[in-house]
Design a protein around this motif. Structure first.
Motif, PDB file in Angstrom:
ATOM      1  N   GLN A 122       0.823  -1.222   0.000  1.00 39.16           N
ATOM      2  CA  GLN A 122       0.000   0.000   0.000  1.00 39.16           C
ATOM      3  C   GLN A 122       0.851   1.263   0.000  1.00 39.16           C
ATOM      4  N   ASN A 123       2.174   1.070  -0.062  1.00 36.89           N
ATOM      5  CA  ASN A 123       3.001   2.282   0.001  1.00 36.89           C
ATOM      6  C   ASN A 123       3.940   2.413  -1.196  1.00 36.89           C
ATOM      7  N   TRP A 124       3.647   1.692  -2.259  1.00 33.11           N
ATOM      8  CA  TRP A 124       4.393   1.887  -3.508  1.00 33.11           C
ATOM      9  C   TRP A 124       3.797   3.135  -4.140  1.00 33.11           C
TER      10      TRP A 124
ATOM     11  N   ARG B 221      15.640 -14.006   3.214  1.00 32.63           N
ATOM     12  CA  ARG B 221      15.036 -14.090   4.539  1.00 32.63           C
ATOM     13  C   ARG B 221      15.897 -14.852   5.540  1.00 32.63           C
ATOM     14  N   LYS B 222      15.935 -14.336   6.781  1.00 29.26           N
ATOM     15  CA  LYS B 222      16.663 -15.010   7.870  1.00 29.26           C
ATOM     16  C   LYS B 222      15.819 -16.156   8.421  1.00 29.26           C
ATOM     17  N   LYS B 223      16.503 -17.223   8.819  1.00 32.31           N
ATOM     18  CA  LYS B 223      15.801 -18.380   9.386  1.00 32.31           C
ATOM     19  C   LYS B 223      15.915 -18.352  10.897  1.00 32.31           C
TER      20      LYS B 223
ATOM     21  N   GLY C   8       8.664 -12.047  15.177  1.00 33.45           N
ATOM     22  CA  GLY C   8       9.260 -10.822  14.642  1.00 33.45           C
ATOM     23  C   GLY C   8       8.420  -9.616  15.037  1.00 33.45           C
ATOM     24  N   GLY C   9       9.024  -8.452  14.949  1.00 34.95           N
ATOM     25  CA  GLY C   9       8.297  -7.254  15.375  1.00 34.95           C
ATOM     26  C   GLY C   9       8.383  -6.111  14.396  1.00 34.95           C
ATOM     27  N   GLY C  10       8.864  -6.401  13.163  1.00 34.20           N
ATOM     28  CA  GLY C  10       9.005  -5.359  12.146  1.00 34.20           C
ATOM     29  C   GLY C  10       7.773  -5.283  11.250  1.00 34.20           C
ATOM     30  N   ASN C  11       7.868  -4.499  10.201  1.00 34.09           N
ATOM     31  CA  ASN C  11       6.734  -4.335   9.278  1.00 34.09           C
ATOM     32  C   ASN C  11       6.323  -5.650   8.628  1.00 34.09           C
ATOM     33  N   SER C  12       7.304  -6.499   8.333  1.00 35.64           N
ATOM     34  CA  SER C  12       6.957  -7.777   7.684  1.00 35.64           C
ATOM     35  C   SER C  12       6.105  -8.630   8.615  1.00 35.64           C
ATOM     36  N   ALA C  13       6.452  -8.653   9.904  1.00 36.94           N
ATOM     37  CA  ALA C  13       5.691  -9.451  10.871  1.00 36.94           C
ATOM     38  C   ALA C  13       4.248  -8.960  10.930  1.00 36.94           C
TER      39      ALA C  13
ATOM     40  N   LEU D 218       4.988 -12.662  18.382  1.00 38.73           N
ATOM     41  CA  LEU D 218       6.002 -12.863  19.427  1.00 38.73           C
ATOM     42  C   LEU D 218       7.260 -12.092  19.049  1.00 38.73           C
ATOM     43  N   GLN D 219       7.673 -11.180  19.927  1.00 36.51           N
ATOM     44  CA  GLN D 219       8.823 -10.332  19.589  1.00 36.51           C
ATOM     45  C   GLN D 219       9.829 -10.315  20.744  1.00 36.51           C
ATOM     46  N   ARG D 220      11.112 -10.463  20.381  1.00 38.52           N
ATOM     47  CA  ARG D 220      12.156 -10.569  21.417  1.00 38.52           C
ATOM     48  C   ARG D 220      12.412  -9.246  22.147  1.00 38.52           C
ATOM     49  N   SER D 221      12.140  -8.096  21.482  1.00 34.89           N
ATOM     50  CA  SER D 221      12.308  -6.794  22.158  1.00 34.89           C
ATOM     51  C   SER D 221      10.981  -6.039  22.041  1.00 34.89           C
ATOM     52  N   ASP D 222      11.039  -4.750  21.666  1.00 28.83           N
ATOM     53  CA  ASP D 222       9.778  -4.033  21.436  1.00 28.83           C
ATOM     54  C   ASP D 222       9.430  -4.097  19.947  1.00 28.83           C
ATOM     55  N   PHE D 223       8.167  -3.845  19.649  1.00 29.38           N
ATOM     56  CA  PHE D 223       7.777  -3.802  18.238  1.00 29.38           C
ATOM     57  C   PHE D 223       8.442  -2.613  17.560  1.00 29.38           C
ATOM     58  N   ARG D 224       8.841  -2.812  16.319  1.00 28.69           N
ATOM     59  CA  ARG D 224       9.471  -1.707  15.591  1.00 28.69           C
ATOM     60  C   ARG D 224       8.754  -1.375  14.282  1.00 28.69           C
ATOM     61  N   ALA D 225       7.614  -2.015  14.048  1.00 26.81           N
ATOM     62  CA  ALA D 225       6.851  -1.716  12.819  1.00 26.81           C
ATOM     63  C   ALA D 225       6.252  -0.313  12.922  1.00 26.81           C
TER      64      ALA D 225
ATOM     65  N   GLU E 130       9.188 -14.016  10.516  1.00 26.06           N
ATOM     66  CA  GLU E 130       9.427 -12.732   9.815  1.00 26.06           C
ATOM     67  C   GLU E 130      10.499 -11.964  10.573  1.00 26.06           C
ATOM     68  N   ILE E 131      11.725 -12.475  10.533  1.00 26.89           N
ATOM     69  CA  ILE E 131      12.765 -11.872  11.382  1.00 26.89           C
ATOM     70  C   ILE E 131      13.849 -11.158  10.575  1.00 26.89           C
ATOM     71  N   GLY E 132      13.450 -10.654   9.424  1.00 27.58           N
ATOM     72  CA  GLY E 132      14.416  -9.854   8.658  1.00 27.58           C
ATOM     73  C   GLY E 132      15.133 -10.680   7.617  1.00 27.58           C
TER      74      GLY E 132
ATOM     75  N   TYR F  76      17.301   2.341   5.833  1.00 29.97           N
ATOM     76  CA  TYR F  76      15.895   1.989   5.651  1.00 29.97           C
ATOM     77  C   TYR F  76      15.733   1.150   4.397  1.00 29.97           C
ATOM     78  N   LYS F  77      15.147  -0.019   4.569  1.00 30.61           N
ATOM     79  CA  LYS F  77      14.981  -0.921   3.428  1.00 30.61           C
ATOM     80  C   LYS F  77      13.537  -0.821   2.935  1.00 30.61           C
ATOM     81  N   GLN F  78      13.347  -0.177   1.831  1.00 30.32           N
ATOM     82  CA  GLN F  78      12.020   0.041   1.256  1.00 30.32           C
ATOM     83  C   GLN F  78      12.134  -0.038  -0.256  1.00 30.32           C
ATOM     84  N   ASN F  79      11.077  -0.516  -0.908  1.00 33.76           N
ATOM     85  CA  ASN F  79      11.083  -0.546  -2.372  1.00 33.76           C
ATOM     86  C   ASN F  79      11.337   0.839  -2.959  1.00 33.76           C
TER      87      ASN F  79
HETATM   88  P1  NDP Z   1      13.232  -5.928  10.305  1.00 35.37           P
HETATM   89  O1  NDP Z   1      14.714  -6.103  10.285  1.00 35.37           O
HETATM   90  O2  NDP Z   1      12.655  -4.570  10.280  1.00 35.37           O
HETATM   91  O3  NDP Z   1      12.643  -6.637  11.594  1.00 35.37           O
HETATM   92  C1  NDP Z   1      13.036  -7.921  11.946  1.00 35.37           C
HETATM   93  C2  NDP Z   1      12.386  -8.268  13.285  1.00 35.37           C
HETATM   94  O4  NDP Z   1      12.746  -9.590  13.629  1.00 35.37           O
HETATM   95  C3  NDP Z   1      12.823  -7.365  14.404  1.00 35.37           C
HETATM   96  O5  NDP Z   1      11.715  -7.081  15.205  1.00 35.37           O
HETATM   97  C4  NDP Z   1      13.873  -8.201  15.125  1.00 35.37           C
HETATM   98  O6  NDP Z   1      13.944  -7.939  16.503  1.00 35.37           O
HETATM   99  C5  NDP Z   1      13.362  -9.604  14.907  1.00 35.37           C
HETATM  100  N1  NDP Z   1      14.462 -10.564  14.854  1.00 35.37           N
HETATM  101  C6  NDP Z   1      15.612 -10.487  14.148  1.00 35.37           C
HETATM  102  N2  NDP Z   1      16.369 -11.584  14.326  1.00 35.37           N
HETATM  103  C7  NDP Z   1      15.681 -12.372  15.181  1.00 35.37           C
HETATM  104  C8  NDP Z   1      15.930 -13.650  15.741  1.00 35.37           C
HETATM  105  N3  NDP Z   1      17.041 -14.322  15.460  1.00 35.37           N
HETATM  106  N4  NDP Z   1      15.022 -14.162  16.595  1.00 35.37           N
HETATM  107  C9  NDP Z   1      13.873 -13.492  16.875  1.00 35.37           C
HETATM  108  N5  NDP Z   1      13.565 -12.283  16.360  1.00 35.37           N
HETATM  109  C10 NDP Z   1      14.462 -11.736  15.523  1.00 35.37           C
HETATM  110  O7  NDP Z   1      12.735  -6.846   9.108  1.00 35.37           O
HETATM  111  P2  NDP Z   1      11.392  -6.792   8.264  1.00 35.37           P
HETATM  112  O8  NDP Z   1      11.457  -7.979   7.373  1.00 35.37           O
HETATM  113  O9  NDP Z   1      10.208  -6.642   9.121  1.00 35.37           O
HETATM  114  O10 NDP Z   1      11.550  -5.477   7.399  1.00 35.37           O
HETATM  115  C11 NDP Z   1      12.706  -5.288   6.592  1.00 35.37           C
HETATM  116  C12 NDP Z   1      12.611  -3.913   5.974  1.00 35.37           C
HETATM  117  O11 NDP Z   1      11.543  -3.886   5.034  1.00 35.37           O
HETATM  118  C13 NDP Z   1      12.305  -2.832   7.015  1.00 35.37           C
HETATM  119  O12 NDP Z   1      12.978  -1.656   6.683  1.00 35.37           O
HETATM  120  C14 NDP Z   1      10.813  -2.646   6.887  1.00 35.37           C
HETATM  121  O13 NDP Z   1      10.363  -1.360   7.281  1.00 35.37           O
HETATM  122  C15 NDP Z   1      10.594  -2.892   5.406  1.00 35.37           C
HETATM  123  N6  NDP Z   1       9.241  -3.359   5.151  1.00 35.37           N
HETATM  124  C16 NDP Z   1       8.322  -2.419   4.845  1.00 35.37           C
HETATM  125  C17 NDP Z   1       7.024  -2.779   4.600  1.00 35.37           C
HETATM  126  C18 NDP Z   1       6.057  -1.703   4.296  1.00 35.37           C
HETATM  127  O14 NDP Z   1       6.403  -0.544   4.439  1.00 35.37           O
HETATM  128  N7  NDP Z   1       4.862  -2.041   3.879  1.00 35.37           N
HETATM  129  C19 NDP Z   1       6.565  -4.179   4.640  1.00 35.37           C
HETATM  130  C20 NDP Z   1       7.604  -5.097   5.026  1.00 35.37           C
HETATM  131  C21 NDP Z   1       8.890  -4.674   5.261  1.00 35.37           C
HETATM  132  P3  NDP Z   1      14.730  -6.663  17.098  1.00 35.37           P
HETATM  133  O15 NDP Z   1      13.813  -5.497  16.834  1.00 35.37           O
HETATM  134  O16 NDP Z   1      14.872  -7.003  18.533  1.00 35.37           O
HETATM  135  O17 NDP Z   1      16.032  -6.596  16.361  1.00 35.37           O
END
Ligand code: NDP
Length: 307
Positions: free
Chosen positions: A48-50, A116-118, A152-157, A174-181, A236-238, A284-287
């Motif tokens: 929705q943000n392209w 993608r990270k596993k 995960g706690g990012g936008n992908s999650a 489930l997020q290991r720290s705070d949400f960052r989306a 969805e951990i990056g 910042y990783k964005q299209n």
């Molecule tokens: P991010 O790197 O932003 O987030 C990854 C999340 O996974 C973080 O919350 C991180 O926690 C957590 N994490 C990382 N490693 C582990 C692990 N080993 N175990 C458990 N949790 C883990 O990745 P995204 O894929 O969400 O996004 C990538 C980029 O793409 C970002 O810049 C994002 O903004 C962008 N994006 C934008 C979208 C949109 O605008 N519509 C949609 C999807 C992605 P911690 O915070 O503690 O590091």
């Protein structure tokens, strides 16, 4: 005699395609190498943000990008289905070796993105494909009326959670720290009564029999160990940058293996090599950003070739 291209662009995501369109229009003698035209967003159900599209499916965006580049097919040589395995620097040029050929170029733009990270906890490998998945769009419908978790706690999650809420009985993020989306996304998802967010935990183990049955985590504040019954886990951990072909210090990488670039020009540490998109150390990783950065790189490459 072997052609020495002015430029080789590597990667068929938004960055590579934007670079290709610009280089073709500037009539830079360019070879475009990509395994495919499926950038990371190709699996997104809805983007929705392209800019310029209120909403577009990831696969449609990928197709549009590919069509845009191929519209210039007479001005740019495209090699699809090739994977770069090595780049060697010689005195005045580079040798780009793929799984099929080798090419010479004066300059290179690396736009290979990331993969993608596993998750690496006990049970994660064992249950991959048996309840653990890395693609909500692909596998979400299989979890209709089931309890699922997103890690995960990012936008992908949150994007995955949004898709899963259409099918699943409940979605626990489930997020290991705070949400960052983005806050707007977090608020929207967590206001759904079927969704729940749990932060500041250590994931310990995934358990099951033939299929996933539970995920175990520790609450970092209380130390409590919780066994959460679920039938699906969406990870969805990056992502990790796709730079396996970069060896022997070809360009400098940071400690996350991202290509270090000059933010003004997209130049890498090696003269003649530029990089753009998710494989770089751009914050910042964005299209949209990948596309802009790739254009910046082409402007700089054009200038370099003319001098
Ligand atoms: P991010 O790197 O932003 O987030 C990854 C999340 O996974 C973080 O919350 C991180 O926690 C957590 N994490 C990382 N490693 C582990 C692990 N080993 N175990 C458990 N949790 C883990 O990745 P995204 O894929 O969400 O996004 C990538 C980029 O793409 C970002 O810049 C994002 O903004 C962008 N994006 C934008 C979208 C949109 O605008 N519509 C949609 C999807 C992605 P911690 O915070 O503690 O590091």
């Amino acid at each position: 005699m072997e052609t020495i291209y002015d430029l080789v662009i590597i990667g068929g995501g938004p960055a590579g395609v934007a670079a290709g369109v610009y280089s073709a229009r500037k009539k830079i003698q360019t070879l475009f190498i990509t395994e495919n035209f499926r950038g990371q967003s190709a699996v997104s159900g809805e983007i929705q943000n392209w800019i310029g599209e209120i909403s577009i499916a990831g696969a449609d965006l990928a197709r549009k990008l590919e069509n845009h580049l191929k519209h210039y097919a007479k001005d740019i040589e495209i090699r699809e289905g090739e994977i770069v395995t090595e780049i060697k620097k010689t005195d005045n040029s580079f040798t780009i070796i793929t799984n099929k050929n080798s090419y010479q170029a004066k300059t290179i733009l690396i736009a290979t993105g990331s993969v993608r990270k596993k998750i690496q906890i006990p049970g994660a490998t064992e249950y991959e494909g048996k309840g653990i998945t890395y693609c909500a769009t692909c596998d979400g419908p299989m979890f209709s009326d089931m309890a699922v978790a997103v890690i995960g706690g990012g936008n992908s999650a949150f994007e995955s959670a949004s898709q899963l809420l259409a099918y699943a009985k409940s979605v626990t993020i489930l997020q290991r720290s705070d949400f960052r989306a983005e806050k707007i996304m977090i608020d929207k998802i967590l206001s759904n009564p079927k969704a729940k967010g749990i932060t500041n935990i250590d994931l310990l183990e995934i358990k099951g029999d033939k299929f996933v049955k539970a995920i175990i985590y520790k609450d970092k504040a209380s130390g409590e160990i919780v066994e959460l019954p679920i039938q699906g886990i969406f990870v969805e951990i990056g992502a990790n940058p796709s730079v396996a072909f970069i060896e022997n210090g070809l360009v400098k990488l940071n400690n996350k293996e991202e290509i270090i670039i000059d933010q003004k020009t997209q130049k890498t540490s090696t003269a003649g090599i530029w990089s753009a998109g998710d494989c770089t150390d751009g914050l910042y990783k964005q299209n949209n950003i990948a596309v802009g950065d790739a254009v910046k790189a082409i402007e700089d490459i054009y200038r370099y070739l003319k001098n």
